[in-house]
Design a protein around this motif. Structure first.
Motif, PDB file in Angstrom:
ATOM      1  N   PHE A  62      82.071 -36.410  21.124  1.00  0.00           N
ATOM      2  CA  PHE A  62      81.832 -37.906  20.747  1.00  0.00           C
ATOM      3  C   PHE A  62      83.110 -38.290  21.002  1.00  0.00           C
ATOM      4  N   HIS A  63      84.261 -37.520  20.749  1.00  0.00           N
ATOM      5  CA  HIS A  63      85.655 -38.242  21.271  1.00  0.00           C
ATOM      6  C   HIS A  63      86.350 -38.245  22.150  1.00  0.00           C
ATOM      7  N   TYR A  64      86.203 -36.743  22.872  1.00  0.00           N
ATOM      8  CA  TYR A  64      87.088 -36.671  23.882  1.00  0.00           C
ATOM      9  C   TYR A  64      86.425 -36.199  25.207  1.00  0.00           C
ATOM     10  N   GLY A  65      84.458 -36.526  24.671  1.00  0.00           N
ATOM     11  CA  GLY A  65      83.672 -36.180  26.133  1.00  0.00           C
ATOM     12  C   GLY A  65      83.390 -35.151  27.066  1.00  0.00           C
ATOM     13  N   GLN A  66      84.048 -34.071  26.956  1.00  0.00           N
ATOM     14  CA  GLN A  66      83.974 -32.469  27.253  1.00  0.00           C
ATOM     15  C   GLN A  66      82.781 -32.249  27.484  1.00  0.00           C
ATOM     16  N   GLU A  67      82.555 -32.627  28.084  1.00  0.00           N
ATOM     17  CA  GLU A  67      80.222 -32.132  29.033  1.00  0.00           C
ATOM     18  C   GLU A  67      80.159 -32.268  30.536  1.00  0.00           C
ATOM     19  N   ILE A  68      79.532 -31.531  30.677  1.00  0.00           N
ATOM     20  CA  ILE A  68      79.558 -31.514  32.496  1.00  0.00           C
ATOM     21  C   ILE A  68      77.664 -31.277  32.004  1.00  0.00           C
ATOM     22  N   PHE A  69      76.742 -31.108  33.317  1.00  0.00           N
ATOM     23  CA  PHE A  69      75.578 -31.372  33.836  1.00  0.00           C
ATOM     24  C   PHE A  69      75.626 -30.688  34.963  1.00  0.00           C
ATOM     25  N   GLU A  70      74.713 -30.145  35.205  1.00  0.00           N
ATOM     26  CA  GLU A  70      73.612 -30.089  36.679  1.00  0.00           C
ATOM     27  C   GLU A  70      72.256 -31.307  36.551  1.00  0.00           C
ATOM     28  N   GLY A  71      72.060 -31.085  38.323  1.00  0.00           N
ATOM     29  CA  GLY A  71      70.961 -31.642  38.285  1.00  0.00           C
ATOM     30  C   GLY A  71      70.305 -30.600  38.993  1.00  0.00           C
ATOM     31  N   MET A  72      68.934 -30.401  38.758  1.00  0.00           N
ATOM     32  CA  MET A  72      68.280 -29.314  39.503  1.00  0.00           C
ATOM     33  C   MET A  72      66.714 -29.321  39.823  1.00  0.00           C
ATOM     34  N   LYS A  73      65.568 -28.934  40.675  1.00  0.00           N
ATOM     35  CA  LYS A  73      64.184 -29.037  40.345  1.00  0.00           C
ATOM     36  C   LYS A  73      64.149 -28.237  40.372  1.00  0.00           C
ATOM     37  N   ALA A  74      62.454 -27.610  39.503  1.00  0.00           N
ATOM     38  CA  ALA A  74      61.341 -26.829  40.451  1.00  0.00           C
ATOM     39  C   ALA A  74      60.036 -27.882  41.039  1.00  0.00           C
ATOM     40  N   TYR A  75      59.421 -27.317  41.250  1.00  0.00           N
ATOM     41  CA  TYR A  75      58.357 -27.548  42.702  1.00  0.00           C
ATOM     42  C   TYR A  75      57.174 -27.121  42.589  1.00  0.00           C
ATOM     43  N   ASN A  78      50.600 -28.544  45.556  1.00  0.00           N
ATOM     44  CA  ASN A  78      49.740 -28.384  45.775  1.00  0.00           C
ATOM     45  C   ASN A  78      49.428 -26.540  45.354  1.00  0.00           C
ATOM     46  N   GLY A  79      49.861 -26.236  44.271  1.00  0.00           N
ATOM     47  CA  GLY A  79      49.778 -24.962  43.907  1.00  0.00           C
ATOM     48  C   GLY A  79      50.795 -24.230  44.093  1.00  0.00           C
ATOM     49  N   GLN A  80      51.266 -24.310  45.072  1.00  0.00           N
ATOM     50  CA  GLN A  80      52.777 -23.202  45.835  1.00  0.00           C
ATOM     51  C   GLN A  80      53.616 -23.233  44.458  1.00  0.00           C
ATOM     52  N   GLY A  81      54.065 -22.145  44.714  1.00  0.00           N
ATOM     53  CA  GLY A  81      55.042 -21.519  43.879  1.00  0.00           C
ATOM     54  C   GLY A  81      55.096 -21.375  41.977  1.00  0.00           C
ATOM     55  N   PRO A  82      55.842 -21.722  41.196  1.00  0.00           N
ATOM     56  CA  PRO A  82      56.758 -22.628  41.344  1.00  0.00           C
ATOM     57  C   PRO A  82      57.690 -22.213  42.150  1.00  0.00           C
ATOM     58  N   TYR A  83      59.376 -23.355  43.181  1.00  0.00           N
ATOM     59  CA  TYR A  83      59.863 -22.666  43.353  1.00  0.00           C
ATOM     60  C   TYR A  83      61.136 -23.368  42.882  1.00  0.00           C
ATOM     61  N   LEU A  84      62.207 -22.781  43.222  1.00  0.00           N
ATOM     62  CA  LEU A  84      63.651 -23.472  42.070  1.00  0.00           C
ATOM     63  C   LEU A  84      64.518 -23.150  43.508  1.00  0.00           C
ATOM     64  N   PHE A  85      65.254 -24.248  43.993  1.00  0.00           N
ATOM     65  CA  PHE A  85      65.877 -24.586  45.346  1.00  0.00           C
ATOM     66  C   PHE A  85      67.338 -24.396  44.980  1.00  0.00           C
ATOM     67  N   ARG A  86      67.927 -22.970  45.355  1.00  0.00           N
ATOM     68  CA  ARG A  86      69.701 -22.864  46.089  1.00  0.00           C
ATOM     69  C   ARG A  86      69.571 -23.145  44.235  1.00  0.00           C
ATOM     70  N   PRO A  87      69.597 -22.344  43.518  1.00  0.00           N
ATOM     71  CA  PRO A  87      70.367 -22.590  41.907  1.00  0.00           C
ATOM     72  C   PRO A  87      71.399 -21.629  41.432  1.00  0.00           C
ATOM     73  N   GLU A  88      71.629 -20.714  42.877  1.00  0.00           N
ATOM     74  CA  GLU A  88      72.715 -20.351  42.686  1.00  0.00           C
ATOM     75  C   GLU A  88      73.802 -21.176  42.610  1.00  0.00           C
ATOM     76  N   GLU A  89      73.892 -22.379  43.641  1.00  0.00           N
ATOM     77  CA  GLU A  89      74.512 -23.397  43.716  1.00  0.00           C
ATOM     78  C   GLU A  89      74.946 -24.652  42.457  1.00  0.00           C
ATOM     79  N   ASN A  90      74.352 -24.806  42.266  1.00  0.00           N
ATOM     80  CA  ASN A  90      73.964 -24.970  40.825  1.00  0.00           C
ATOM     81  C   ASN A  90      75.290 -24.319  39.757  1.00  0.00           C
ATOM     82  N   GLN A  91      75.119 -23.543  39.474  1.00  0.00           N
ATOM     83  CA  GLN A  91      75.160 -22.671  38.976  1.00  0.00           C
ATOM     84  C   GLN A  91      76.867 -22.436  39.184  1.00  0.00           C
TER      85      GLN A  91
END
Ligand code: COI
Length: 367
Positions: A62-75, A78-91
């Motif tokens: 709250f004071h010094y903004g020590q925070e990080i995030f990622e954005g990724m998607k699961a698909y 049409n009933g396929q998947g669920p798939y993750l896409f290149r999750p190792e790149e986000n990691q």
């Protein structure tokens, strides 16, 4: 790695209904991942109901903004998947951000298992229309109670999920050339996905909105001459039939979608230049008609065309397309790979096994 499944999730999941209008990042899945870091160790990975957190008012985030995030998607189209896409790149990028922000890195297994577990339990809520997905937001923040300016000793890693449409509801973007403020400086945190980079851009976002634009185009901090990125998305333009995108400087976020598009465009036979692109060159190319296309790309925005760029005095440089545009072909190719409509020759798509949750809960608390 210990995995604990909170028995309360059964109720949360059974009571959840996917609304017909979901938007982007507005509808939150009823479960989330939470994992604490203390005494230099990561604890158990917990799957818990989505609920408010209790934090000390002096937690360092709250004071010094020590925070990080990622954005990724699961698909799950049409009933396929669920798939993750290149999750190792986000990691990998998450850990690069963690290092830059003096935070502990996360073991690969912990990050990947978290997004897989959450995807599995949220599988029934993944929208099935092309372009929609389950947007996953892994994030980490400093929780130690202390007002001294020093890195926190305690952190929380969490993942929330949001059944979402693409980020923009409009068909194309009007972009304000930001000539006053900057997003990132040489030696700063521009390459890290940390909240402060986005907070620092909000005053420009307000100005852009008031002037009728939907995004800010950031220029370099030293001379305001070179095009960088647009906060939350990278930029491509088509000049004399070639795709041009700013080369990665330490002030630009290394977008996973940006990298995918470069690879896909090359394999589709387009010429690509990753290089410094000055704003004057871009404006001149738009005016002369040499620039026939511009588009934004990112996990949230997928590929979204740019109608033109403007100044705060009302001048607008409209991009005039010539012939068949490249962006719809790239967008379709990318989505076809992500959604399982095309053979994945790149090894980018990862199927989440629906029995993953059962396996994961062995050793943890069974539901
Ligand atoms: C993403 O594309 O996932 C991002 O993180 C951009 C976000 C700020 C909407």
């Amino acid at each position: 790695m210990e995995i604990k499944i909170d028995p309360r999730i059964i109720k949360s999941i059974s009571e959840f209904n996917l609304p017909t209008k979901i938007g982007f990042g507005k509808t939150l899945a009823p479960v989330m991942i939470s994992c604490s870091y203390k005494e230099e160790k990561w604890g158990a990975l917990n799957l818990v109901p989505y609920e408010p957190l209790t934090l000390s008012p002096t937690a360092k985030v709250f004071h010094y903004g020590q925070e990080i995030f990622e954005g990724m998607k699961a698909y799950r189209v049409n009933g396929q998947g669920p798939y993750l896409f290149r999750p190792e790149e986000n990691q990998k990028r998450f850990n690069l951000s963690a290092e830059r922000m003096a935070m502990p890195t996360l073991p690969e297994e912990l990050f990947i298992n978290s997004v897989k577990l959450l995807t599995e339990y949220c599988a029934p809520f993944i929208p099935d229309k092309s372009g929609d997905s389950l947007y996953l937001r892994p994030f980490m923040f400093a929780t130690e109670e202390h007002l001294g300016i020093a890195p926190s000793n305690e952190f929380k890693f969490m993942v929330v999920a949001s059944p979402s449409t693409a980020y923009f509801s409009s068909d194309s973007l009007k972009v304000l050339i930001e000539r006053e403020y900057v997003r990132a400086v040489d030696g700063g945190t521009g390459q890290a996905k940390t909240g402060g980079n986005y907070a620092g851009g909000l005053n420009s976002a307000i100005r852009a909105k008031n002037l009728g634009f939907s995004q800010t185009l950031w220029l370099d901090s030293k001379k305001r001459e070179v095009v960088e990125e647009m906060s939350g998305m990278n930029i491509f333009v088509v000049m004399k039939g070639k795709l041009v995108t700013p080369s990665l400087e330490k002030t630009i976020l290394d977008g996973v979608t940006r990298r995918c598009l470069i690879r896909l465009a090359e394999d589709m036979g387009f010429s690509i230049e990753e290089r410094a692109l000055s704003i004057n060159e871009l404006i001149e190319a738009i005016q002369s008609g040499e620039c026939s296309e511009a588009f934004a790309c990112g996990t949230a925005v997928i590929v979204t065309p740019i109608e033109g760029f403007g100044e705060d005095d009302g001048t607008f440089y409209k991009v005039r397309s010539k012939g068949e545009s490249i962006w719809p072909r790239l967008r379709e190719k990318l989505l076809a790979l992500q959604e399982g409509r095309e053979k994945d020759i790149y090894g980018w798509r990862h199927k989440v096994s629906l029995s993953y949750g059962e396996k994961a809960s062995e050793g943890g608390v069974e539901v």
